[in-house]
Design a protein around this motif. Structure first.
Motif, short mmCIF file in Angstrom:
data_model
loop_
_atom_site.label_atom_id
_atom_site.label_comp_id
_atom_site.label_asym_id
_atom_site.label_seq_id
_atom_site.Cartn_x
_atom_site.Cartn_y
_atom_site.Cartn_z
N ARG A 24 0.82 -1.22 0.00
CA ARG A 24 0.00 0.00 0.00
C ARG A 24 0.85 1.26 0.00
NH1 ARG A 24 -3.13 -1.34 5.20
NH2 ARG A 24 -3.57 0.91 5.17
N HIS A 25 2.14 1.11 0.30
CA HIS A 25 3.01 2.29 0.39
C HIS A 25 4.31 2.10 -0.39
CE1 HIS A 25 0.47 4.02 3.56
NE2 HIS A 25 0.40 2.79 4.05
N GLU A 26 4.30 1.22 -1.38
CA GLU A 26 5.54 0.95 -2.10
C GLU A 26 5.93 2.11 -2.99
OE1 GLU A 26 5.34 -2.29 -4.83
OE2 GLU A 26 3.21 -2.00 -5.19
N ALA A 27 7.21 2.10 -3.35
CA ALA A 27 7.76 3.20 -4.15
C ALA A 27 7.12 3.25 -5.53
CB ALA A 27 9.27 3.03 -4.27
N LEU A 28 6.85 4.45 -5.98
CA LEU A 28 6.33 4.66 -7.33
C LEU A 28 7.32 5.52 -8.11
CD1 LEU A 28 2.58 5.40 -6.53
CD2 LEU A 28 3.56 3.29 -7.46
N PRO A 29 7.77 5.05 -9.27
CA PRO A 29 8.74 5.84 -10.05
C PRO A 29 8.12 7.14 -10.55
CG PRO A 29 7.96 3.95 -11.31
CD PRO A 29 7.40 3.79 -9.94
N ASP A 30 8.89 8.20 -10.48
CA ASP A 30 8.46 9.50 -10.97
C ASP A 30 9.43 9.92 -12.07
OD1 ASP A 30 7.76 12.09 -11.50
OD2 ASP A 30 7.78 12.77 -9.42
N PRO A 31 8.99 9.94 -13.34
CA PRO A 31 9.90 10.27 -14.44
C PRO A 31 10.45 11.70 -14.36
CG PRO A 31 7.62 10.18 -15.20
CD PRO A 31 7.63 9.65 -13.80
N ASN A 32 9.79 12.55 -13.58
CA ASN A 32 10.24 13.94 -13.46
C ASN A 32 11.19 14.16 -12.29
OD1 ASN A 32 8.55 14.80 -15.64
ND2 ASN A 32 6.80 14.71 -14.25
N ASP A 34 14.64 13.18 -9.94
CA ASP A 34 15.99 12.63 -10.08
C ASP A 34 16.15 11.32 -9.34
OD1 ASP A 34 16.78 14.80 -11.62
OD2 ASP A 34 17.34 16.00 -9.88
N LEU A 35 15.44 11.19 -8.22
CA LEU A 35 15.53 9.99 -7.39
C LEU A 35 14.15 9.39 -7.18
CD1 LEU A 35 18.01 11.15 -4.58
CD2 LEU A 35 18.49 9.47 -6.37
N MET A 36 14.10 8.07 -7.00
CA MET A 36 12.86 7.41 -6.65
C MET A 36 12.51 7.76 -5.20
SD MET A 36 11.94 3.33 -6.62
CE MET A 36 11.93 3.16 -8.40
N HIS A 37 11.23 7.93 -4.93
CA HIS A 37 10.77 8.19 -3.57
C HIS A 37 10.36 6.87 -2.94
CE1 HIS A 37 9.01 10.24 -0.20
NE2 HIS A 37 7.80 9.77 -0.48
N ARG A 86 17.61 9.70 3.60
CA ARG A 86 17.15 11.10 3.60
C ARG A 86 16.84 11.56 2.18
NH1 ARG A 86 21.61 13.36 7.94
NH2 ARG A 86 20.37 12.99 9.84
N SER A 87 17.71 11.20 1.25
CA SER A 87 17.49 11.61 -0.15
C SER A 87 16.26 10.96 -0.75
CB SER A 87 18.71 11.25 -1.00
OG SER A 87 19.86 11.94 -0.55
N LEU A 88 15.98 9.73 -0.33
CA LEU A 88 14.86 8.98 -0.88
C LEU A 88 13.54 9.31 -0.20
CD1 LEU A 88 16.68 5.53 -1.18
CD2 LEU A 88 15.96 6.98 -3.09
N GLY A 89 13.59 10.15 0.82
CA GLY A 89 12.36 10.54 1.51
C GLY A 89 11.71 9.40 2.28
N THR A 90 12.51 8.49 2.80
CA THR A 90 11.98 7.34 3.53
C THR A 90 11.38 7.77 4.86
OG1 THR A 90 13.60 5.88 2.47
CG2 THR A 90 12.54 5.07 4.47
#
Length: 239
Positions: A24-32, A34-37, A86-90
């Motif tokens: 329910r909270h897995e990472a979703l790629p964002d093409p816009n 720089d990093l995956m959240h 921190r960069s990945l917004g975990t």
């Protein structure tokens, strides 16, 4: 941060509960971006009782390979993990089977301190899931015992909740004839065989359904359950 120690014996449904939450909270790629959240990072604890192995599992989960030309110290691994998360917004770290990586007293202390450091530095909730051994380990460290709220998965017992679960399973197996798995005799028989563990309940129903289909009867009864080659968990030899 509020942390949770999810406690349950083997096959009690801990991992499926965590997997459901993770899906329910897995990472979703964002093409816009720089990093995956990665809002929730979930790992399975290594069987090896080493702090470095614990950190390696985290690094592997966020696709950071080990350095090729030198072996990293635990402190170097930790710095990479903190910077990356921190960069990945975990926002949450989940560690399944956490008891399996804490087998020796010396390494227990190192790993517990490593978990404490990540909690302090990242300021995110940490969920540790494991057997009752995990709770004993956390209670050996007063600071961690105060930080981790224990949540115990109780065994299933006879009643409406179990009946609802069995009706759901019955709808999934979809036999030709109604088995009425929620009836008292069948509930009690399944409880006796599974000892109230969720994974065992599901295994009993699946096996009974398979036998019912192969026999052509297409129905599960108390008698067919009793004839199954299924040993309750407490009667199985320990590995």
């Amino acid at each position: 941060m509020p942390n949770i120690a999810l406690i349950g014996e083997s096959n009690s449904g801990k991992s499926e509960l965590l997997n459901n939450f993770y899906r329910r909270h897995e990472a979703l790629p964002d093409p816009n971006a720089d990093l995956m959240h990665i809002p929730v990072l979930k790992i399975q604890a290594p069987n090896e009782s080493r702090l470095e192995s614990f950190y390696e599992e985290i690094l592997a989960a966020i696709f950071l390979p080990p350095k090729l030309h030198s072996r990293e110290s635990a402190a170097e691994q930790r710095r990479r993990i903190v910077a990356a998360l921190r960069s990945l917004g975990t926002k949450m770290l989940v560690v399944d089977e956490a008891h399996s990586m804490m087998t020796g007293k010396k390494t227990q202390r190192l790993i517990l301190n490593g978990i404490k450091y990540l909690a302090n530095e990242l300021k995110i909730p940490i969920v540790l899931a494991g057997t009752s051994d995990l709770l004993s380990l956390l209670n050996s460290d007063r600071q961690l015992a105060n930080r981790f709220i224990p949540v115990t998965l109780k065994d299933w017992s006879f009643g409406m909740e179990l009946g609802s679960l069995l009706l759901t399973l019955e709808n999934h197996i979809n036999l030709k004839h109604k088995s009425d798995l929620a009836s008292e005799p069948i509930q009690r028989q399944i409880l006796a065989m599974s000892e109230g563990l969720l994974g065992e309940i599901i295994d009993v129903v699946k096996l009974a359904a398979e036998v019912a289909i192969k026999s052509g009867k297409e129905k599960i009864t108390v008698e067919s359950l009793r004839q199954l080659n299924f040993s309750p968990p407490s009667r199985r030899p320990r590995r």
